[in-house]
Structure formats: structure tokens, C-alpha cells
Scaffold this active site. Structure first.
Site, PDB file in Angstrom:
ATOM      1  N   LEU A 155       0.287  41.588 -41.212  1.00  0.00           N
ATOM      2  CA  LEU A 155       1.611  40.984 -41.147  1.00  0.00           C
ATOM      3  C   LEU A 155       2.700  42.013 -41.428  1.00  0.00           C
ATOM      4  O   LEU A 155       3.631  42.186 -40.625  1.00  0.00           O
ATOM      5  CB  LEU A 155       1.696  39.822 -42.138  1.00  0.00           C
ATOM      6  CG  LEU A 155       3.040  39.085 -42.212  1.00  0.00           C
ATOM      7  CD1 LEU A 155       3.448  38.551 -40.846  1.00  0.00           C
ATOM      8  CD2 LEU A 155       2.965  37.953 -43.238  1.00  0.00           C
ATOM      9  N   TYR A 156       2.596  42.698 -42.546  1.00  0.00           N
ATOM     10  CA  TYR A 156       3.604  43.688 -42.918  1.00  0.00           C
ATOM     11  C   TYR A 156       3.660  44.830 -41.908  1.00  0.00           C
ATOM     12  O   TYR A 156       4.737  45.212 -41.428  1.00  0.00           O
ATOM     13  CB  TYR A 156       3.307  44.225 -44.313  1.00  0.00           C
ATOM     14  CG  TYR A 156       4.192  45.365 -44.748  1.00  0.00           C
ATOM     15  CD1 TYR A 156       5.573  45.213 -44.785  1.00  0.00           C
ATOM     16  CD2 TYR A 156       3.639  46.588 -45.140  1.00  0.00           C
ATOM     17  CE1 TYR A 156       6.392  46.263 -45.200  1.00  0.00           C
ATOM     18  CE2 TYR A 156       4.449  47.630 -45.565  1.00  0.00           C
ATOM     19  CZ  TYR A 156       5.817  47.475 -45.581  1.00  0.00           C
ATOM     20  OH  TYR A 156       6.621  48.505 -45.985  1.00  0.00           O
TER      21      TYR A 156
END
Length: 248
Positions: A155-156
Site C-alpha cells: 500500500l505505502y
């Protein structure tokens, strides 16, 4: 000797701690009037006081950057404080970790809103104004995991991969008008935010040639380089500041 930023106004998001705070201090030291944003007013005023005590100019804008409206509001308040914005450092970001299957939709939306939507609309607001004046510098803060697959970082890392593409697209869009857009890609850096990783941060850093974790000031020095005239021919670049981690 680095050419100064006297007479300019710099907006640094997430400027109350870590890399953002170090960047605000560095740019103020080069003569910029720094407007820093963040959620914590106490920490923000501490940074402002530190800069002013050293003879610099700084103002704090309290903001929770989560959407286009908050981005436009911060841009407007930075203009009010400094007259116009010559330098934008998109540093504010969040970096939750975890398995893909465990990420709730609300968390996904929050990460992309903070890490991608807010920088997008800050540039949409301030980039054309810089272009109209024929000068300006934008630096986006990315991460080494934007290009390096790591478990728990989907995600990051993907949000920062978007920022790296945007950096290149904005360089193509605004560069012909005199606005330079670049990014820094830090490796493991010791900040308040990364304290949650504990010894894992040192273990990650040990795998690189430098063999150690960076201090925020080392990342800030790279950002300062990218917003000064010393980097006048650097455009659309992603500058690794990762202790050589990219090399291995």
C-alpha cells in the site's frame, strides 16, 4: 557554497517532525521564509520558534491534509503568510504496513488521499502560479520501497510509486515554464514516525553500503540541493538518498 533562497517562500508539508522539520530548518537557514504545515500545533510552534531564534522567518499552518479542499486551504494560507510560494516540498505522508489481505478499504483510501491526492492538488494549486512567474521548485518525498518490492509495503510503496511518476509528469508539464520538479527517495531514516520499526530499521539499513540509518538532516540536505540554483539542470529526477541501498 550553496546559493541562498533569500526572498523566497517555501511551503513544507509535514514540517513538524522528522524529515519535514529538518527541511524547514535547512531552507530557513538558506534564507527562505518557511511556511510549515502539520497537525500538531505545539510541535509546529516549536519549529517556528527555533527558526526565528536563529534569525530566520517561519510561520506554522495547522492542517490535517486529507483531501483536495485541505490542500487548497494550506496553499491559500501559505500565500497569505509569504505573498506567494516559490518552493513546495511535499513531505507529509503516512506509512502503515501490513499484509495486503488485512488492509481495510478505509485505510487504503486514507493512504492514497494523504500520499497522492494532497500532493496532486497542492501542485495543481501552486504549480501554475510558479509557471506564470517563470520560476519555482517542487520536491516530492518518496521512498526506496516505491521501486523495491517488500512484503507488507504494497500500500505505502504503491502510493509513493505514483508520486514518482507524478514527479516526472509534472517536470514535463511545468519544466518548460521554469519550474523544476524532482523527488528524493530516502532509505531508512531515524524519525519519530519510524521509531515503531525498532531494530528492524537498523537491520534494513545494515544491508546497504553505508550500513547505517540516516539522520533527517541528511535527507533535508538533498532536498535543499534540489530547490536551489545549484541543481538548475536537474529536472524530473528521483534522487536516491538511501545509503547505497539501491545498489544492492
Amino acid at each position: 557554497m550553496t546559493e541562498g533562497l533569500s526572498g523566497t517562500t517555501a511551503l513544507v508539508t509535514g514540517g513538524t517532525s522528522g524529515i519535514g522539520r529538518a527541511t524547514a530548518v535547512a531552507l530557513a537557514g538558506l534564507g527562505a521564509h518557511v511556511v510549515l504545515s502539520g497537525r500538531d500545533a505545539t510541535r509546529g510552534e516549536e519549529v517556528v520558534s527555533r527558526i526565528r531564534a536563529s534569525g530566520g522567518k517561519a510561520d506554522f499552518v495547522a492542517a490535517d491534509l486529507t483531501d483536495a479542499a485541505s490542500a487548497r486551504s494550506v496553499a491559500a494560507r501559505a500565500r497569505e503568510a509569504g505573498g506567494h510560494v516559490d518552493v513546495l516540498v511535499n513531505n507529509a505522508g503516512i506509512f502503515p504496513t501490513g499484509p495486503t489481505a488485512d488492509i481495510p478499504e478505509a485505510e487504503f483510501d486514507r493512504v492514497y488521499a494523504t500520499n497522492v491526492k494532497v500532493p496532486f492538488y497542492l501542485v495543481a494549486e501552486l504549480g501554475p502560479e510558479m509557471a506564470a512567474r517563470g520560476r519555482g521548485a517542487i520536491v516530492n518525498v518518496s521512498t526506496m520501497v516505491a521501486t523495491r518490492g517488500m512484503a507488507g509495503m504494497a500500500l505505502y510503496g504503491s502510493s509513493k510509486a505514483a508520486i514518482e511518476l507524478l514527479t516526472k509528469a509534472w517536470a514535463a508539464e511545468f519544466g518548460p515554464s521554469g519550474v523544476r520538479v524532482n523527488a528524493v527517495s530516502p532509505g531508512p531514516t531515524r524519525t519519530e514516525g519510524t521509531a515503531v520499526f525498532g531494530d528492524g530499521l537498523d537491520e534494513l539499513a545494515a544491508a546497504g553500503p553505508a550500513g547505517r540509518v540516516a539522520a533527517p538532516e541528511e535527507i533535508a540536505a538533498a532536498i535543499a540541493f534540489l530547490v536551489t540554483a545549484e541543481s538548475s539542470f536537474v529536472q524530473g529526477a528521483i534522487l536516491p538518498v538511501d545509503g547505497g541501498r539501491l545498489a544492492v
